[in-house]
Scaffold this motif. Structure first.
Motif, PDB file in Angstrom:
ATOM      1  N   ILE A 262       1.154  -1.019   0.031  1.00 47.08           N
ATOM      2  CA  ILE A 262      -0.094   0.155  -0.188  1.00 47.08           C
ATOM      3  C   ILE A 262       0.740   1.360  -0.470  1.00 47.08           C
ATOM      4  O   ILE A 262       0.517   2.552  -0.168  1.00 47.08           O
ATOM      5  CB  ILE A 262      -0.417  -0.041   0.978  1.00 47.08           C
ATOM      6  CG1 ILE A 262      -0.011   0.137   2.647  1.00 47.08           C
ATOM      7  CG2 ILE A 262      -1.922  -0.922   1.526  1.00 47.08           C
ATOM      8  CD1 ILE A 262      -0.602   0.230   3.412  1.00 47.08           C
ATOM      9  N   ALA A 263       2.314   0.853   0.340  1.00 45.17           N
ATOM     10  CA  ALA A 263       3.365   2.595   0.420  1.00 45.17           C
ATOM     11  C   ALA A 263       4.572   1.985  -0.617  1.00 45.17           C
ATOM     12  O   ALA A 263       4.504   0.437  -0.950  1.00 45.17           O
ATOM     13  CB  ALA A 263       3.474   2.684   1.618  1.00 45.17           C
ATOM     14  N   ARG A 264       4.857   3.479  -1.139  1.00 42.92           N
ATOM     15  CA  ARG A 264       6.460   3.267  -1.494  1.00 42.92           C
ATOM     16  C   ARG A 264       7.310   3.306  -0.399  1.00 42.92           C
ATOM     17  O   ARG A 264       7.067   4.451   0.084  1.00 42.92           O
ATOM     18  CB  ARG A 264       6.605   3.918  -1.920  1.00 42.92           C
ATOM     19  CG  ARG A 264       7.464   4.443  -3.791  1.00 42.92           C
ATOM     20  CD  ARG A 264       7.191   4.390  -4.568  1.00 42.92           C
ATOM     21  NE  ARG A 264       7.253   6.387  -4.300  1.00 42.92           N
ATOM     22  CZ  ARG A 264       8.245   6.902  -3.992  1.00 42.92           C
ATOM     23  NH1 ARG A 264       9.810   6.854  -5.016  1.00 42.92           N
ATOM     24  NH2 ARG A 264       8.051   8.669  -4.132  1.00 42.92           N
ATOM     25  N   VAL A 265       8.279   2.622  -0.145  1.00 41.70           N
ATOM     26  CA  VAL A 265       9.125   3.584   1.198  1.00 41.70           C
ATOM     27  C   VAL A 265      10.523   3.598   0.106  1.00 41.70           C
ATOM     28  O   VAL A 265      11.326   2.456  -0.729  1.00 41.70           O
ATOM     29  CB  VAL A 265       9.294   2.245   2.477  1.00 41.70           C
ATOM     30  CG1 VAL A 265      10.055   1.578   2.379  1.00 41.70           C
ATOM     31  CG2 VAL A 265       7.929   1.485   2.297  1.00 41.70           C
ATOM     32  N   TYR A 266      11.196   4.665   1.347  1.00 39.67           N
ATOM     33  CA  TYR A 266      12.311   4.769  -0.017  1.00 39.67           C
ATOM     34  C   TYR A 266      13.429   6.345   0.934  1.00 39.67           C
ATOM     35  O   TYR A 266      12.527   6.788   1.747  1.00 39.67           O
ATOM     36  CB  TYR A 266      11.731   6.041  -2.038  1.00 39.67           C
ATOM     37  CG  TYR A 266      10.919   7.373  -1.157  1.00 39.67           C
ATOM     38  CD1 TYR A 266      11.296   8.181  -1.062  1.00 39.67           C
ATOM     39  CD2 TYR A 266       9.668   6.985  -1.182  1.00 39.67           C
ATOM     40  CE1 TYR A 266      11.025   9.318  -0.956  1.00 39.67           C
ATOM     41  CE2 TYR A 266       8.685   8.011  -0.673  1.00 39.67           C
ATOM     42  CZ  TYR A 266       9.782   9.200  -0.407  1.00 39.67           C
ATOM     43  OH  TYR A 266       8.893  10.611  -0.451  1.00 39.67           O
ATOM     44  N   ARG A 267      14.142   6.413   0.862  1.00 36.68           N
ATOM     45  CA  ARG A 267      14.858   7.359   1.872  1.00 36.68           C
ATOM     46  C   ARG A 267      15.078   8.526   0.890  1.00 36.68           C
ATOM     47  O   ARG A 267      15.161   8.857  -0.246  1.00 36.68           O
ATOM     48  CB  ARG A 267      16.262   6.300   1.832  1.00 36.68           C
ATOM     49  CG  ARG A 267      17.234   5.698   1.934  1.00 36.68           C
ATOM     50  CD  ARG A 267      17.728   5.321   2.473  1.00 36.68           C
ATOM     51  NE  ARG A 267      18.704   3.636   3.619  1.00 36.68           N
ATOM     52  CZ  ARG A 267      18.441   3.642   4.494  1.00 36.68           C
ATOM     53  NH1 ARG A 267      18.654   4.751   4.924  1.00 36.68           N
ATOM     54  NH2 ARG A 267      18.855   2.457   5.310  1.00 36.68           N
ATOM     55  N   ALA A 268      14.998   9.560   1.646  1.00 30.15           N
ATOM     56  CA  ALA A 268      15.381  11.166   1.217  1.00 30.15           C
ATOM     57  C   ALA A 268      15.971  11.837   2.009  1.00 30.15           C
ATOM     58  O   ALA A 268      16.133  12.127   3.481  1.00 30.15           O
ATOM     59  CB  ALA A 268      13.564  11.301   0.821  1.00 30.15           C
ATOM     60  N   GLN A 269      16.528  12.787   2.268  1.00 27.09           N
ATOM     61  CA  GLN A 269      16.601  14.182   2.819  1.00 27.09           C
ATOM     62  C   GLN A 269      15.870  14.649   3.134  1.00 27.09           C
ATOM     63  O   GLN A 269      15.057  14.840   2.794  1.00 27.09           O
ATOM     64  CB  GLN A 269      17.237  14.953   2.101  1.00 27.09           C
ATOM     65  CG  GLN A 269      18.809  14.644   0.994  1.00 27.09           C
ATOM     66  CD  GLN A 269      19.297  15.883   0.880  1.00 27.09           C
ATOM     67  OE1 GLN A 269      19.412  17.009   1.642  1.00 27.09           O
ATOM     68  NE2 GLN A 269      20.864  15.049  -0.172  1.00 27.09           N
ATOM     69  N   ALA A 270      15.682  15.140   4.684  1.00 25.87           N
ATOM     70  CA  ALA A 270      14.576  15.516   5.631  1.00 25.87           C
ATOM     71  C   ALA A 270      13.886  16.979   5.081  1.00 25.87           C
ATOM     72  O   ALA A 270      15.169  17.955   4.699  1.00 25.87           O
ATOM     73  CB  ALA A 270      15.090  15.624   6.855  1.00 25.87           C
ATOM     74  N   THR A 271      13.132  17.455   4.999  1.00 30.32           N
ATOM     75  CA  THR A 271      13.018  19.267   4.504  1.00 30.32           C
ATOM     76  C   THR A 271      11.829  19.686   5.826  1.00 30.32           C
ATOM     77  O   THR A 271      10.756  18.789   5.940  1.00 30.32           O
ATOM     78  CB  THR A 271      12.645  19.314   3.106  1.00 30.32           C
ATOM     79  OG1 THR A 271      10.805  17.613   3.295  1.00 30.32           O
ATOM     80  CG2 THR A 271      12.917  18.623   1.986  1.00 30.32           C
ATOM     81  N   PRO A 272      11.853  20.758   6.207  1.00 25.20           N
ATOM     82  CA  PRO A 272      13.298  21.512   5.672  1.00 25.20           C
ATOM     83  C   PRO A 272      14.496  21.400   6.452  1.00 25.20           C
ATOM     84  O   PRO A 272      14.413  20.420   7.600  1.00 25.20           O
ATOM     85  CB  PRO A 272      12.641  22.848   6.541  1.00 25.20           C
ATOM     86  CG  PRO A 272      11.747  22.624   7.381  1.00 25.20           C
ATOM     87  CD  PRO A 272      10.975  21.312   7.256  1.00 25.20           C
ATOM     88  N   PRO A 273      15.556  21.631   6.110  1.00 19.04           N
ATOM     89  CA  PRO A 273      16.980  20.395   6.209  1.00 19.04           C
ATOM     90  C   PRO A 273      17.073  21.785   7.079  1.00 19.04           C
ATOM     91  O   PRO A 273      17.110  22.998   7.855  1.00 19.04           O
ATOM     92  CB  PRO A 273      17.417  21.411   5.094  1.00 19.04           C
ATOM     93  CG  PRO A 273      17.492  22.518   4.340  1.00 19.04           C
ATOM     94  CD  PRO A 273      15.792  22.342   4.251  1.00 19.04           C
ATOM     95  N   ALA A 274      17.410  21.238   8.821  1.00 18.97           N
ATOM     96  CA  ALA A 274      18.013  22.028  10.021  1.00 18.97           C
ATOM     97  C   ALA A 274      19.160  22.887   9.453  1.00 18.97           C
ATOM     98  O   ALA A 274      19.368  24.085   9.980  1.00 18.97           O
ATOM     99  CB  ALA A 274      19.346  20.491  10.746  1.00 18.97           C
ATOM    100  N   SER A 275      20.327  22.601   8.587  1.00 16.82           N
ATOM    101  CA  SER A 275      20.816  24.099   8.173  1.00 16.82           C
ATOM    102  C   SER A 275      21.421  23.328   6.516  1.00 16.82           C
ATOM    103  O   SER A 275      21.106  22.565   5.980  1.00 16.82           O
ATOM    104  CB  SER A 275      22.186  23.570   9.030  1.00 16.82           C
ATOM    105  OG  SER A 275      23.466  22.838   8.814  1.00 16.82           O
TER     106      SER A 275
END
Length: 524
Positions: A262-275
């Protein structure tokens, strides 16, 4: 008497001068050189996040427990707190009068107080973030980015930056390496709403299943005679595939629904970035490197620059490794500026002495000046001080003070020689007459600078360097004025020549010259 001994044994005099020069030159090569004085940090900050809480709740449930625990520490002087929506911020300042041992003991005590306060935090409040490194300055800053026209992911740059940091920590003299602009990765589960609705599931169910499927604590213990076993549930999330295989529910027929259905699992950069770091308008990573105390910044920078060049040559194509800040550049510029001022001051002093005392007397002072400077640098090196803009400023300030003793001693020796005294009589008489006045004048000047020497805290670290340099220079000049100056004066000054026979009045009757001056003054 040391002066008489040095006069009777010229080899001892030459030996002492050679030792002063040799040790002074060695100290110049070994003494720490940096841009500014090292400031002792007496303050720290504590930041605590409590998402979704109002300022009132943050104040009552987070800020107040922290303040109560911190006030129990005797070395804490001031506590300033700010409670806003979801954030508690505390500024802690220690007593400036505490010593180094108490300072080092205070930081662990503050961390222990934070841990005690955390036990009182409500559910949802995050652990406090402690920062007591707010006054440190980086010796060099390196930027990693992609070249123009080359698309390099920030994740790759991050891995290269971590590799650079690991190698930089092995460079001799490197104390600390920090990274900025690091990307934070997260695993995202993107739900297909149609597939979710077709199976009669809700987002709440999916969230609960994912939370239960990733155990973070032990499930219990088994204790008995001679055994103590910790029971843990296997299957923690260690890959995206493990998340896809999590079972949401099972039907009566035996079929099951998994997250991957039921879902797509993937890696991504956190948004918004901490710095975020931008280098020439391109995303990049900044690496700040701090040099250890007690080193010469230009020597360490030369070694580190060679390491950066080697890393740049071995870096993948399309990666730009550039130095955005070098403290050694500013240090060299400032040291050159103050050195020029010091040279100008010495030249002016010698020029005035030549015009007023004659070239022989000025030569005595000209020899004493570098010896006094070398002695002072040796003492500063032994005291663990560094050469920077403040300590060199102190040397310049003391320049006009340290020549006084040599001038007075030289003039006294010259008067005694003009009266026909022997060399030993001139040395003994001059030292005996001037030792108390010179000591008194030196002590009074030293006492005038003592408030800056004993000034505690960061202000003392910054301004005290000037006073310590002045005190060291005055002490060195007093020793040279009482021991070396009379011996040099006896050797260099002419003997048996009256005041009227010196070169600037040679051939002119002093009485006639005085009468002419008086007549000119009356006429004007």
């Amino acid at each position: 008497m040391f002066a008489r001994m040095l006069y009777n044994n010229s080899r001892y005099f030459a030996l002492f001068v050679i030792v002063i020069i040799a040790v002074g030159v060695a100290s110049i090569k070994s003494i720490a050189i940096q841009e500014d004085p090292t400031i002792t940090n007496m303050a720290a900050t504590i930041s605590t996040f409590f998402p979704g809480a109002t300022p009132e709740r943050v104040e009552a449930l987070v800020t107040r427990p922290l303040e109560e625990e911190l006030r129990k520490i005797s070395t804490v002087d001031e506590i300033h707190s700010t409670s806003s929506t979801g954030v508690s911020f505390l500024s802690v300042k220690l007593l400036e009068t505490i010593g180094d041992e108490e300072l080092e003991r205070s930081w662990p005590e503050i961390r222990d107080a934070m841990e005690d306060a955390v036990r009182q935090f409500p559910k949802g409040a995050m652990a406090p973030v402690f920062d007591n490194d707010r006054l440190a300055s980086y010796t060099t800053i390196i930027a990693l980015s992609s070249a123009d026209g080359v698309d390099v992911s920030l994740s790759l740059l991050h891995r290269l930056a971590q590799e650079f940091a690991d190698q930089a920590r092995n460079v001799d003299g490197t104390e600390q390496v920090d990274l900025y602009g690091e990307p934070e990765e997260e695993i995202r589960v993107e739900i297909d709403e149609n597939a979710l609705a077709a199976r009669g599931l809700t987002l709440t169910q999916v969230s609960a299943v994912l939370k239960a499927a990733d155990p973070k604590i032990s499930s219990g213990r088994v204790s008995g005679a001679g055994i103590d076993i910790l029971i843990e549930v296997a299957g923690e999330f260690d890959s995206t595939e493990r998340i896809r295989q999590v079972i949401i529910n099972t039907t009566a027929s035996g079929s099951s629904t998994r997250i991957g259905d039921i879902a797509r699992v993937y890696r991504a950069q956190a948004t918004p970035p901490a710095s975020m770091v931008l280098t020439q308008g391109r995303p990049g990573i900044l690496i700040g490197i701090t040099m250890e105390d007690g080193l010469q910044v230009h020597a360490w920078s030369k070694t580190f620059t060679a390491f950066v060049d080697e890393f740049r040559n071995n870096a993948p194509a399309g990666i730009v490794v550039e130095s955005t800040y070098q403290q050694s550049v500013y240090t060299d510029a400032r040291m050159l500026s103050v050195s020029e001022n010091l040279a100008i001051g010495i030249a002016l002093v010698i020029l005035v002495l030549v015009l007023t005392l004659g070239w022989r007397a000025s030569l005595v002072v000209a020899v004493i000046l570098p010896l006094c400077g070398l002695m002072s640098i040796t003492l500063l090196d032994l005291m663990g001080m560094a050469l920077h803009q403040m300590s060199v400023t102190g040397l310049i300030v003391a320049l006009g003070l340290l020549v006084d003793g040599s001038i007075v001693m030289t003039d006294e020796v010259r008067k005694r020689l003009d009266l026909g005294h022997s060399a030993l009589q001139s040395i003994s008489g001059s030292v005996h007459r001037l030792r108390v006045p010179l000591l008194a004048s030196t002590v009074t000047t030293v006492l005038a600078f003592m408030p800056l020497v004993i000034l505690p805290g960061p202000s003392g670290d910054f301004m005290g360097s000037i006073a310590i340099s002045v005190v060291v220079m005055l002490g060195s000049s007093l020793v040279l004025a009482l021991i070396f100056t009379p011996v040099l004066a006896v050797w260099l000054l002419p003997r048996g020549i009256s005041y009227e026979q010196h070169w600037w009045t040679r051939g002119v009757d002093s009485g006639a010259m005085g009468r002419a001056l008086i007549s000119a003054m009356n006429w004007s």
